[in-house]
Design an enzyme around this catalytic site. Sequence first.
Site, PDB file in Angstrom:
ATOM      1  N   LEU A  20       0.861  -1.193   0.000  1.00 38.68           N
ATOM      2  CA  LEU A  20       0.000   0.000   0.000  1.00 38.68           C
ATOM      3  C   LEU A  20       0.888   1.230   0.000  1.00 38.68           C
ATOM      4  O   LEU A  20       1.874   1.278   0.737  1.00 38.68           O
ATOM      5  CB  LEU A  20      -0.904  -0.031   1.232  1.00 38.68           C
ATOM      6  CG  LEU A  20      -1.682   1.204   1.690  1.00 38.68           C
ATOM      7  CD1 LEU A  20      -2.935   0.777   2.458  1.00 38.68           C
ATOM      8  CD2 LEU A  20      -0.858   2.156   2.572  1.00 38.68           C
ATOM      9  N   ASP A  22       0.117   5.613  -1.538  1.00 42.67           N
ATOM     10  CA  ASP A  22      -0.713   6.814  -1.367  1.00 42.67           C
ATOM     11  C   ASP A  22      -2.214   6.566  -1.178  1.00 42.67           C
ATOM     12  O   ASP A  22      -2.786   5.718  -1.854  1.00 42.67           O
ATOM     13  CB  ASP A  22      -0.616   7.719  -2.604  1.00 42.67           C
ATOM     14  CG  ASP A  22       0.781   7.920  -3.111  1.00 42.67           C
ATOM     15  OD1 ASP A  22       1.726   7.481  -2.453  1.00 42.67           O
ATOM     16  OD2 ASP A  22       0.920   8.520  -4.186  1.00 42.67           O
ATOM     17  N   GLN A  38      -3.078   3.283  -3.436  1.00 39.01           N
ATOM     18  CA  GLN A  38      -2.104   2.662  -4.317  1.00 39.01           C
ATOM     19  C   GLN A  38      -1.796   1.278  -3.766  1.00 39.01           C
ATOM     20  O   GLN A  38      -1.392   1.136  -2.603  1.00 39.01           O
ATOM     21  CB  GLN A  38      -0.833   3.520  -4.370  1.00 39.01           C
ATOM     22  CG  GLN A  38      -1.053   4.861  -5.051  1.00 39.01           C
ATOM     23  CD  GLN A  38      -1.124   4.720  -6.556  1.00 39.01           C
ATOM     24  OE1 GLN A  38      -0.114   4.570  -7.228  1.00 39.01           O
ATOM     25  NE2 GLN A  38      -2.333   4.788  -7.100  1.00 39.01           N
ATOM     26  N   SER A  83      -1.530   7.571  -8.772  1.00 42.66           N
ATOM     27  CA  SER A  83      -2.416   8.339  -7.889  1.00 42.66           C
ATOM     28  C   SER A  83      -3.401   9.258  -8.598  1.00 42.66           C
ATOM     29  O   SER A  83      -3.145   9.748  -9.696  1.00 42.66           O
ATOM     30  CB  SER A  83      -1.582   9.140  -6.901  1.00 42.66           C
ATOM     31  OG  SER A  83      -1.199   8.279  -5.864  1.00 42.66           O
ATOM     32  N   ARG A 141       2.623  13.842 -13.033  1.00 43.09           N
ATOM     33  CA  ARG A 141       1.629  12.873 -12.550  1.00 43.09           C
ATOM     34  C   ARG A 141       0.887  13.423 -11.330  1.00 43.09           C
ATOM     35  O   ARG A 141       1.311  14.392 -10.714  1.00 43.09           O
ATOM     36  CB  ARG A 141       2.304  11.551 -12.166  1.00 43.09           C
ATOM     37  CG  ARG A 141       3.359  11.688 -11.082  1.00 43.09           C
ATOM     38  CD  ARG A 141       3.833  10.310 -10.606  1.00 43.09           C
ATOM     39  NE  ARG A 141       4.955  10.413  -9.721  1.00 43.09           N
ATOM     40  CZ  ARG A 141       6.229  10.294 -10.092  1.00 43.09           C
ATOM     41  NH1 ARG A 141       6.541  10.101 -11.358  1.00 43.09           N
ATOM     42  NH2 ARG A 141       7.195  10.394  -9.204  1.00 43.09           N
ATOM     43  N   GLU A 205       4.844  15.955  -6.070  1.00 41.72           N
ATOM     44  CA  GLU A 205       3.924  14.833  -6.190  1.00 41.72           C
ATOM     45  C   GLU A 205       2.643  15.159  -5.413  1.00 41.72           C
ATOM     46  O   GLU A 205       2.663  15.887  -4.422  1.00 41.72           O
ATOM     47  CB  GLU A 205       4.559  13.553  -5.613  1.00 41.72           C
ATOM     48  CG  GLU A 205       5.780  13.092  -6.399  1.00 41.72           C
ATOM     49  CD  GLU A 205       6.263  11.704  -5.974  1.00 41.72           C
ATOM     50  OE1 GLU A 205       6.321  10.825  -6.836  1.00 41.72           O
ATOM     51  OE2 GLU A 205       6.588  11.510  -4.805  1.00 41.72           O
TER      52      GLU A 205
HETATM   53  C1  FRU Z   1       3.832   9.222  -4.426  1.00 46.26           C
HETATM   54  C2  FRU Z   1       3.800   8.570  -5.785  1.00 46.26           C
HETATM   55  C3  FRU Z   1       2.953   9.340  -6.766  1.00 46.26           C
HETATM   56  C4  FRU Z   1       2.549   8.285  -7.750  1.00 46.26           C
HETATM   57  C5  FRU Z   1       2.372   7.087  -6.866  1.00 46.26           C
HETATM   58  C6  FRU Z   1       2.773   5.798  -7.509  1.00 46.26           C
HETATM   59  O1  FRU Z   1       4.197   8.327  -3.411  1.00 46.26           O
HETATM   60  O2  FRU Z   1       5.106   8.388  -6.290  1.00 46.26           O
HETATM   61  O3  FRU Z   1       3.620  10.433  -7.356  1.00 46.26           O
HETATM   62  O4  FRU Z   1       1.375   8.615  -8.443  1.00 46.26           O
HETATM   63  O5  FRU Z   1       3.175   7.295  -5.728  1.00 46.26           O
HETATM   64  O6  FRU Z   1       2.409   4.707  -6.716  1.00 46.26           O
END
Ligand code: FRU
Length: 482
Positions: A20, A22, A38, A83, A141, A205
């Site tokens: 796990l 984000d 995630q 994310s 992203r 991010e």
């Molecule tokens: C942050 C990140 C985000 C990305 C996701 C990938 O922890 O790196 O930028 O979308 O995790 O799992």
Amino acid sequence: RAFRDPHRPRFHFTSPGGWLNDPNGLSHWDGVYHLFYQYNPLAPAHHRIHWGHATSTDLVTWTDEPVALVPGTTGPDRDGCWSGVLVDDGGVPTLVYSGRHGERELPCVATGSPDLRHWTKDPANPVIAAPPEGVDVTAYRDHCVWKEGDVWRQLVGSGIRGQGGTAFLYESQDLRHWRYVGPLLTGDASHGTAADLDWTGTMWECVDLFRVDGTDVLAFSAWDEGATHHPLYWTGRYEGDRFEPSALHRLDYGQNYFYAPQSTRDAHGRRIVFGWLQEGRGEEATARAGWSGVMSLPRLVTPGPDGALAQAPVPELARLRRDHVHVGPFEGDADLDAIRGDQLDLETTLRLAPGATVRLGVRETPDGAERTVVEITRDPAGTSGTLRLHREASSLDPDVDTAPRHGDLPFGPDGTVELRVLVDHSALEVFANGRALAARVYPTRPDEATGVSLTTTGRATVARLDAWHMAPIETAPRPLWP
Ligand code: FRU
């Protein structure tokens, strides 16, 4: 297997197993809190990321829901569904997320069934074909999407090479066709270095724009392709196509241990934020455990007295409190033998004279060989101080990260500190005068590391200390696959 692991938290949300990171798609939809995240269901490693899903009616207990997004066999998200957020498109639950293909991420959209369990990816994905033309981006992203009148607005996290992290602003009528507006705000990476705890990095991010009362907040996770991982936020004014910053703050003094936060406004008008508490033990130990990553407790975010945000666990969590112990008031060191455990909620009101220090030890073994110490210091001048977490003795395991953490602590003239420490096996969350510090600790003798202690240097009073055992939350399982 994962449930026999003594380091697995029992009142924080964790995934059923695997990896796990984000929090995603946070929302309060028809009276139900939705937490997506995630997720790699297959192994405790960051690989081919799915969207996990859990629901709650009280922000305390959670029900595991079927996996919401699975990377495609073809298409723009074949290497991961990274994310993103959930928005309400005229009653249609809609996800905006980062589809990963190769080393690249691009914005994608999926729509959900009314119960938010079944998701259909838009055939037009990706809905933005490339980062803004002519801009040399470090990465691109993560999304923040909201509606202003009839117009959707979106931020995509990014960085402009040679300048710094940024959030690109877009506009759309239908969430499918986006017009690039420009950078909402760009940081200055030359201001500071990776060693600085408030360096804004080369990429932002998980950008998150929200308003608490009259203050606009732009939160992001500072990243730099290297060691920098820390959550920051600007307070300021969002107007037109720009964010005018007034001050930069650290969101959590645990740095990488409270990463990629995302927030939502619930039906009660509260701003609630979750972050990812990553592991601090070695890869081998994580692989053996079969699970990785803890979701922070839901935090209520309110405007603080000094221009920063004040954070506290949502009051609903008090429902888990059992076996109340009250001590105090007293001056100097305390006998806290009546309090022990690895699932604790400790709440205390301290008063420190200028120059005084209070140390609250948790997860202590009887011989003191292992212990974690929350340290509050008031500067001799009296107006400010420091919140510190000493993890140096938190574990005798050489593969565990035991680096300390610290940050500034505001003090009122009477030297009061409202301190709350939540201990949940390896997960630790500290709140002091509204400042937050999350981290992980892994004593090698977890069954014995249950002691609590309090010592003082200088003149310090404990006006009161209340302690509770926290009941475990049972996450109701459901079939993993829709
Ligand atoms: C942050 C990140 C985000 C990305 C996701 C990938 O922890 O790196 O930028 O979308 O995790 O799992």
